[in-house]
Design an enzyme around this catalytic site. Structure first.
Site, PDB file in Angstrom:
ATOM      1  N   ASP A 174      -6.829 -19.645  17.371  1.00  0.00           N
ATOM      2  CA  ASP A 174      -8.211 -19.160  17.249  1.00  0.00           C
ATOM      3  C   ASP A 174      -9.137 -20.112  16.498  1.00  0.00           C
ATOM      4  OD1 ASP A 174      -7.239 -18.885  14.693  1.00  0.00           O
ATOM      5  OD2 ASP A 174      -7.655 -16.743  14.494  1.00  0.00           O
ATOM      6  N   HIS A 175      -8.580 -21.070  15.752  1.00  0.00           N
ATOM      7  CA  HIS A 175      -9.400 -21.886  14.855  1.00  0.00           C
ATOM      8  C   HIS A 175      -9.908 -23.193  15.465  1.00  0.00           C
ATOM      9  CE1 HIS A 175      -8.673 -19.274  11.489  1.00  0.00           C
ATOM     10  NE2 HIS A 175      -9.109 -20.152  10.610  1.00  0.00           N
ATOM     11  N   ASP A 220      -3.986 -16.986   6.420  1.00  0.00           N
ATOM     12  CA  ASP A 220      -5.440 -16.971   6.520  1.00  0.00           C
ATOM     13  C   ASP A 220      -5.952 -15.994   5.476  1.00  0.00           C
ATOM     14  OD1 ASP A 220      -7.785 -17.809   8.632  1.00  0.00           O
ATOM     15  OD2 ASP A 220      -8.171 -15.887   7.672  1.00  0.00           O
ATOM     16  N   ARG A 246     -18.277 -14.935   5.126  1.00  0.00           N
ATOM     17  CA  ARG A 246     -18.365 -16.010   4.136  1.00  0.00           C
ATOM     18  C   ARG A 246     -19.594 -16.848   4.434  1.00  0.00           C
ATOM     19  NH1 ARG A 246     -12.614 -18.246   3.454  1.00  0.00           N
ATOM     20  NH2 ARG A 246     -12.435 -16.312   2.272  1.00  0.00           N
ATOM     21  N   SER A 291     -10.560 -19.791   1.379  1.00  0.00           N
ATOM     22  CA  SER A 291      -9.502 -19.709   2.377  1.00  0.00           C
ATOM     23  C   SER A 291      -8.113 -19.945   1.787  1.00  0.00           C
ATOM     24  CB  SER A 291      -9.744 -20.743   3.482  1.00  0.00           C
ATOM     25  OG  SER A 291     -10.965 -20.514   4.129  1.00  0.00           O
ATOM     26  N   ARG A 334      -5.906 -22.097   2.126  1.00  0.00           N
ATOM     27  CA  ARG A 334      -5.867 -23.447   2.680  1.00  0.00           C
ATOM     28  C   ARG A 334      -4.973 -24.324   1.813  1.00  0.00           C
ATOM     29  NH1 ARG A 334     -11.709 -25.070   4.020  1.00  0.00           N
ATOM     30  NH2 ARG A 334     -11.409 -23.199   5.283  1.00  0.00           N
TER      31      ARG A 334
END
Length: 719
Positions: free
Chosen positions: A128-129, A193, A475, A670, A672
């Site tokens: 999806d990213h 995520d 965000r 995020s 991340r």
């Protein structure tokens, strides 16, 4: 989050000593209630949850919150685990793992390095990213498949090889897919995520983590989490009119701020809960990530049951009814903090710009914007994303759009629509919502994250040009959506976005202001109303799921050594057990420093599987307190100013250890892990800050309260 070297060591140890496989009891195996239609041989296990909760309840001898029931119900050793809210570290056994394609690359590279043959818990990858919004859904998707073919092939074959379900590009956003298929009341799910908490809308404890945490769980190793505090939000009254579920979390964000939920689960309860749809509850939990919360959760109720029945999970709903006492808080339970919101008095809100906790009533935003010299003219309105892309959201937006169409109007602003999943896209196409949104001037994008995460090839403004956009996303940090630091991004509900896009200005309040139709007559938009769920049922659309094969022995996973997108990992050097002294300061960061500042998304997403290449974005968005500039630091060897990553590489080449100095809530945003890996890869030894955001914080050993073996004290590795 464990460092890569620690993760590899732990995975190898798990392989040597045997991995604990699915922890599902024989009792629930007999019940044969599958966790999902994609995993018919893995079962929901309320009996084990009940057994563990009973053990903990007897030990603690007090009423339990819903959060405690689900978390403690997944303890690895409920009889002996030390439990103290905000103090101890818990060893937990999550039910499943979910990974989006950007973070899955690093996670699967780490799992491959372990040598384990197959994941130990049900796991999925969601593409999806990596899909950039440009000209429209179908063409953008085709372009993404071509550009990312190497990465998609890697993830697909890795999924086949190691038993991970694979959702192909175009299937939708990870969190919507989880809500439609995998979340259920009482589940403990971790996802790579930060908006994984979306599953709290189905009474699950769903937590965003770094890739190394996911790898631990996929390897059968207990997951470690600092025992969360519990913030209670009591809802009374009922939603009506223009007020939506999004306004609940916008209000809460204004109360708690971006760090007020750190180390806590936000637990909604009270009579007002029943006026919110299941997908509305998911919206609230999703954006709970913006207050730093570990996750958010709602108690099980009839709206969740209705949603599961409409998404093919009638059997789970039926058994959840039998265990409902596990899925609601005990009467008399205590919260560490309590907030009360009367939904009947709550007004539509809009938050921003530049931070999701700057809350304003919609009725006041025009005046506030004028006072602060924020652009009133709205250049683009964007609805959708993982936060607000349900059937109900699309229906309410279409209801607003139809009123404008009936009076001959179209949006004055550009307007985009992002369906949350292929199922949502197919259903809103069938039921006419998509066409209404097109007719008002909208462009339907691909079923993907798109502009919400910076995957937006925006052409209407130049970088540095001051402008305003309004979104239904979660965000809105500086440059988040379009890499333009001058873009003033505001977040609100999709129906308010639609109304503002039609009016074209922040000065418009749909509750009190009028529009003028093409016939010259003034009219007011009526509060939107739409079905919570489709009366004809959901249309699943195209089949986009790849099952892992039963026998993967012939599957080969390849990584080209010359690839610019993927890179096999090598362990970091270990701490030599000597003090770290005389280290150079790479940068002293001024003010807010999110994971977007540390490791930007957008065009950098394509390097998420290549640690060396993505390290070229290290801290390029952070402001240097010395000169108030981004990506300009003084190289102490050459005495010249240059980019942060280049300077770090110079220090590393010269064998100079360096540190970063930061402020409060460092690393918010995020999940991340690249933001943690990059400093270490480029020779960093410590991140020294006033405080870390939860999702970026270092983990200590649960017994010694020291950094776990493999860390480089005093250099914590961050999530």
């Amino acid at each position: 989050m464990a460092t890569y070297i620690l993760t590899a060591q732990r995975l190898q140890q798990a392989l040597r000593h045997g991995v604990r496989r699915y922890h599902l009891s024989a009792v629930c195996r007999r019940a044969k209630i599958a966790m999902s239609r994609f995993e018919p041989n893995e079962y929901v296990n309320y009996e084990l949850l009940q057994k563990n909760v009973s053990i903990v309840r007897k030990r603690l001898d007090k009423p339990l919150t819903l959060s405690e029931k689900i978390v403690y119900g997944h303890l690895d050793d409920p009889a002996n685990q030390e439990i103290g809210r905000g103090k101890t570290y818990l060893r937990l056994r999550p039910d499943r793992v979910a990974m989006q394609d950007a973070t899955a690359q690093m996670a699967m590279l780490q799992f491959i390095s372990s040598g384990l043959p197959r994941v130990a818990v049900p796991s999925t990858i969601h593409c999806d990213h990596l899909i950039e919004a440009q000209i429209g859904g179908e063409k953008d998707l085709a372009r993404a498949k071509e550009m990312n073919e190497e990465v998609y092939n890697f993830l697909a074959t890795a999924g086949e090889k190691y038993g991970v379900g694979f959702w192909k590009p175009g299937s939708g956003i990870i969190h919507q897919i989880i809500l439609e298929n995998y979340a259920y009341p009482g589940v403990l799910l971790i996802g790579t995520d930060s908006h994984t908490p979306n599953g709290g809308g189905l009474c699950g404890i769903c937590v965003g983590v770094g890739g190394a945490d996911a790898v631990d769980v996929m390897a059968g190793i207990p997951w470690e989490l600092k025992c969360p505090k519990v913030i209670g939000v009591k809802l009374t009254g009922h939603l009506s009119g223009w007020t939506s579920p999004k306004d609940v979390i916008l209000k809460v964000a204004g109360i708690l701020t971006v760090k007020g939920g750190t180390g806590a689960i936000v637990e909604y309860h009270g009579p007002g809960v029943d006026s919110i749809s299941c997908t509305g509850m998911a919206t609230i939990c999703n954006m709970g990530a913006e207050i730093g919360a570990t996750t958010s959760v709602f108690p099980y109720n009839f709206r969740m049951k209705k949603y599961m029945e409409n998404t093919g999970r009638e059997e789970i709903a039926a058994i959840a009814d039998q265990f409902q006492d596990l899925l609601v808080p005990d009467e008399g339970c205590e919260y560490d903090q309590l907030i009360e919101i009367n939904l009947s008095e709550l007004k539509p809100h809009i938050n921003g710009p530049f931070t999701p906790d700057l809350a304003h009533p919609v009725a006041e935003i025009g005046t506030v914007a004028e006072k602060n010299d924020w652009p009133l003219d709205i250049r683009v309105g964007l609805i959708g994303s993982c936060t607000n892309s349900s059937y109900e959201d699309m229906g309410r937006s279409a209801a607003v759009a139809q009123q404008a169409i009936d009076h001959g109007l179209k949006c004055k602003s550009q307007f985009t629509i992002t369906p949350g999943s292929e199922q949502i896209r197919a259903t809103i196409e069938r039921d006419g919502y998509a066409q209404v949104l097109r007719d008002v001037g909208g462009l339907v994008l691909a079923n993907a994250c798109g502009p919400c995460i910076g995957q937006w090839d925006r052409k209407d403004v130049k970088k540095g040009e001051k402008n305003t956009i309004v979104t239904s996303y979660n965000r809105n940090f500086t440059g988040r959506n379009d890499a333009n630091p001058a873009t003033h991004a505001f977040v609100t509900s999709p129906e308010i976005v639609t109304a503002l896009a039609i009016a074209g200005t922040l000065k418009f309040d749909p509750e009190r202001d009028s529009l003028t139709g093409t016939d010259g007559r003034k009219f007011k938009l009526k509060a939107p109303n739409a079905d919570e769920l489709p009366t004809k049922g959901f249309d699943p659309g195209h089949d986009t799921y790849q099952y892992p094969p039963i026998d993967p022995k012939d599957i080969e996973v390849k990584v080209n050594p010359k690839s610019q997108r993927l890179q096999l990992l090598t362990p970091f050097d270990r701490w030599n057990k000597k003090d770290l002294v005389d280290m150079q300061i790479l940068i002293k960061v001024k003010g807010k420093c999110t994971t977007d500042h540390i490791s930007a998304a957008g065009p950098w997403l394509k390097f998420r599987g290549h640690l060396d290449n993505i390290s070229n974005n290290l801290l390029i968005g952070a402001i240097n307190i010395e000169n108030n500039k981004a990506n300009q630091v003084k190289n102490q060897i050459t005495n010249e100013y240059g980019p942060v990553p280049d300077t770090a590489r110079t220090y590393k080449k010269q064998g100079i250890n360096w540190v970063v100095i930061g402020d409060e809530n460092y690393g918010e945003g995020s999940s991340r892990e690249h933001a943690a890996l990059e400093p270490r890869h480029l020779g960093g030894r410590a991140i020294i800050v006033k405080s870390f955001a939860r999702i970026h914080a270092p983990h200590m050993h649960p017994e010694t309260q020291r950094w776990q073996p493999g860390y480089n004290p005093p250099q914590p590795q961050l999530q």
